[in-house]
Design a protein around this motif. Structure first.
Motif, PDB file in Angstrom:
ATOM      1  N   LYS A  37      60.344  81.741  89.011  1.00 58.55           N
ATOM      2  CA  LYS A  37      59.710  80.959  90.101  1.00 58.55           C
ATOM      3  C   LYS A  37      58.710  79.969  89.542  1.00 58.55           C
ATOM      4  O   LYS A  37      57.950  80.285  88.629  1.00 58.55           O
ATOM      5  CB  LYS A  37      59.011  81.905  91.061  1.00 58.55           C
ATOM      6  CG  LYS A  37      58.514  81.224  92.317  1.00 58.55           C
ATOM      7  CD  LYS A  37      57.907  82.246  93.264  1.00 58.55           C
ATOM      8  CE  LYS A  37      57.405  81.580  94.515  1.00 58.55           C
ATOM      9  NZ  LYS A  37      56.808  82.563  95.464  1.00 58.55           N
ATOM     10  N   ASP A  38      58.594  78.719  90.109  1.00 64.91           N
ATOM     11  CA  ASP A  38      57.664  77.657  89.656  1.00 64.91           C
ATOM     12  C   ASP A  38      56.223  78.100  89.912  1.00 64.91           C
ATOM     13  O   ASP A  38      55.853  78.373  91.075  1.00 64.91           O
ATOM     14  CB  ASP A  38      57.960  76.349  90.383  1.00 64.91           C
ATOM     15  CG  ASP A  38      57.150  75.202  89.830  1.00 64.91           C
ATOM     16  OD1 ASP A  38      56.332  75.421  88.894  1.00 64.91           O
ATOM     17  OD2 ASP A  38      57.287  74.058  90.339  1.00 64.91           O
ATOM     18  N   PRO A  39      55.371  78.143  88.886  1.00 61.20           N
ATOM     19  CA  PRO A  39      53.997  78.615  89.095  1.00 61.20           C
ATOM     20  C   PRO A  39      53.127  77.651  89.907  1.00 61.20           C
ATOM     21  O   PRO A  39      52.089  78.047  90.413  1.00 61.20           O
ATOM     22  CB  PRO A  39      53.453  78.756  87.676  1.00 61.20           C
ATOM     23  CG  PRO A  39      54.270  77.838  86.858  1.00 61.20           C
ATOM     24  CD  PRO A  39      55.664  77.840  87.461  1.00 61.20           C
ATOM     25  N   PHE A  40      53.491  76.400  90.010  1.00 60.86           N
ATOM     26  CA  PHE A  40      52.698  75.414  90.795  1.00 60.86           C
ATOM     27  C   PHE A  40      53.285  75.148  92.160  1.00 60.86           C
ATOM     28  O   PHE A  40      52.902  74.209  92.844  1.00 60.86           O
ATOM     29  CB  PHE A  40      52.615  74.082  90.032  1.00 60.86           C
ATOM     30  CG  PHE A  40      51.978  74.216  88.674  1.00 60.86           C
ATOM     31  CD1 PHE A  40      50.608  74.367  88.548  1.00 60.86           C
ATOM     32  CD2 PHE A  40      52.762  74.221  87.531  1.00 60.86           C
ATOM     33  CE1 PHE A  40      50.048  74.488  87.301  1.00 60.86           C
ATOM     34  CE2 PHE A  40      52.187  74.354  86.289  1.00 60.86           C
ATOM     35  CZ  PHE A  40      50.819  74.483  86.164  1.00 60.86           C
ATOM     36  N   ALA A  41      54.247  75.984  92.565  1.00 54.60           N
ATOM     37  CA  ALA A  41      54.913  75.740  93.846  1.00 54.60           C
ATOM     38  C   ALA A  41      53.949  75.914  95.002  1.00 54.60           C
ATOM     39  O   ALA A  41      54.021  75.191  96.004  1.00 54.60           O
ATOM     40  CB  ALA A  41      56.116  76.679  93.986  1.00 54.60           C
TER      41      ALA A  41
END
Length: 445
Positions: free
Chosen positions: A22-26
């Motif tokens: 999962k994208d950490p800055f999402a």
């Protein structure tokens, strides 16, 4: 145009970085709270520019800026202000000071001119704003009367007949706006030409000598108050001085010092102030023998207050004598005296504050002889002709003083000589000088 989208990771593929993929800055939101909470902030462009400049040229504190930690500002002498500086410490030029230099130049020139002509400045001020002796009430302008340039055609206009007092000695007098110095009278130096054997400069010096004599004999406060007129005597010829000194020592009907000088006895008349007013004219012509004649015709006005013996003199008997001689005798004689007591005393004015005025008119001719033909002394005055008349002075009194009459003592009743001639106006300079010896009255003083 179709856009290629990032394909989702296949379920069978595992992320190599150990995350769940999962994208950490999402879920990151860049709002205001996030910006304020940032540990590192970007500098402004001006800050970066100054930092780069100060690496090579460190700033210098000009001393004009202060902070709250500097304590109270020290007091400066004479309310001087710190010179303003720009953000880099450079002094800023002052603005709005260009008008000061021309103003200072104009004021300096005015002060120099005033210093060179103190008498003219005093005359200008006194004829417009009063002489400081109460000539007019505060704020009331005085109508200035210019010096005569020729024989007047009529008497001065009537003024409000007010009772003169010590505070207002010129009240009700046409002389209130007259000059107070003989220097303002002509002829102008530039209009004087050569006459006979005397050049223009010599004639101008002769006119100046006559002016100085008139001032010393009729305007010097010491002479008017009864002092010995030493300055005027020093200007006379040896013969004239001897005659004048004899008249001062032993006054008589034929040799009365008042024919030469304006004098009052301080026991019964005291001049108010030390400034008197005059009107008249001066003219110059040749004498027909390569000499010069200087003609003068002046009226002098003196405000006076009663002396300590004024009331006693008003009740004392007066000796009656023959009329004054007629014609134009030698200096020191001639003229006519005119007592006056025509001003109605004001009921609300105390008797010791009322004043009177004496009006003296003198018509003289001074002759400057050709030194090659006559044995004369240089820079001395020789009378050719003289005559005078007085308004408000006792008749047939030849003790060397003028004796004015004061209204507050008229009711006491004296035995003075009763005037018998018709009334005349002492300010009317359009008429010839009276030399009939008649003791008359005047219409105003």
């Amino acid at each position: 145009m179709p856009i290629a989208e990032d394909p989702e990771p296949r379920p069978s593929e595992e992320p190599k970085d150990g995350t769940d993929g999962k994208d950490p800055f999402a879920d990151l939101v860049l709002d205001e709270e996030f910006v304020r909470a940032a540990a590192v902030k970007e500098q402004t462009g001006r800050t970066r520019m100054l930092a780069a400049r100060w690496q090579h040229t460190p700033p210098v504190d000009p001393g004009g800026r202060r902070s709250v930690n500097d304590g109270p500002r020290p007091r400066q002498r004479f309310a001087r202000r710190a010179r303003p500086v720009d953000p880099w410490g450079n002094p800023r030029p002052r603005r709005g000071g260009r008008w000061r230099t021309p103003l200072f130049v104009v004021l300096t020139v005015a002060l120099v001119l005033a210093a060179l002509n103190v008498d003219g400045l005093r005359s200008w001020y006194s004829t417009r704003f009063g002489d400081g002796s109460g000539g007019t009430t505060a704020g009331t302008p005085v109508a200035t009367v210019a010096p005569e340039t020729g024989t007047p055609t009529a008497a001065p206009p009537a003024v409000d007949p007010k009772q003169p007092t010590v505070d207002r000695p010129w009240a009700g007098s046409p002389a209130e706006g007259w000059p107070t110095t003989v220097d303002v009278f002509g002829p102008e130096p530039g209009t004087i030409t050569r006459i006979g054997v005397f050049g223009a400069d010599q004639v101008a010096a002769q006119v100046d000598l006559v002016k100085r004599y008139l001032a010393a004999a009729n305007l010097d406060p010491r002479t008017v108050a009864g002092g010995r007129p030493e300055a005027a005597l020093a200007m006379l010829s040896p013969e004239g001085r001897a005659t004048a000194e004899k008249a001062l020592a032993s006054p008589s009907r034929d040799q009365d010092p008042t024919g030469w000088f304006s004098r009052f006895d301080g026991r019964d008349a005291i001049p108010v102030g030390d400034t008197y007013r005059l009107q008249g004219r001066i003219s110059v012509e040749g004498d027909g023998k390569r000499g010069v004649l200087v003609h003068t015709d002046f009226t002098f006005v003196y405000p006076l207050r009663p002396g300590p013996d004024a009331a006693k003199r008003a009740t004392a008997p007066r000796p009656s004598g023959p009329a004054r001689p007629t014609g134009s005798p030698a200096p020191g004689g001639g003229g006519v005296a005119k007592p006056v007591g025509l001003l109605t005393p004001a009921a609300d004015v105390a008797g010791d504050t009322r004043t009177a005025r004496t009006v003296v008119r003198r018509v003289d001719t001074f002759r400057f002889h050709d030194p090659a033909k006559f044995n004369v002394e240089r820079d001395r005055l020789y009378f050719e002709q003289t005559a005078s008349e007085v308004g408000n002075s006792e008749c047939d009194v030849y003790d060397g003083w003028y004796h004015p009459q004061f209204d507050q003592f008229a009711a006491l009743g004296g035995a003075s000589s009763a005037p018998s001639g018709p009334p005349s106006d002492p300010y009317d300079r359009s008429q010839e000088l009276r030399t009939d010896g008649v003791c008359g009255t005047v219409s105003r003083s």
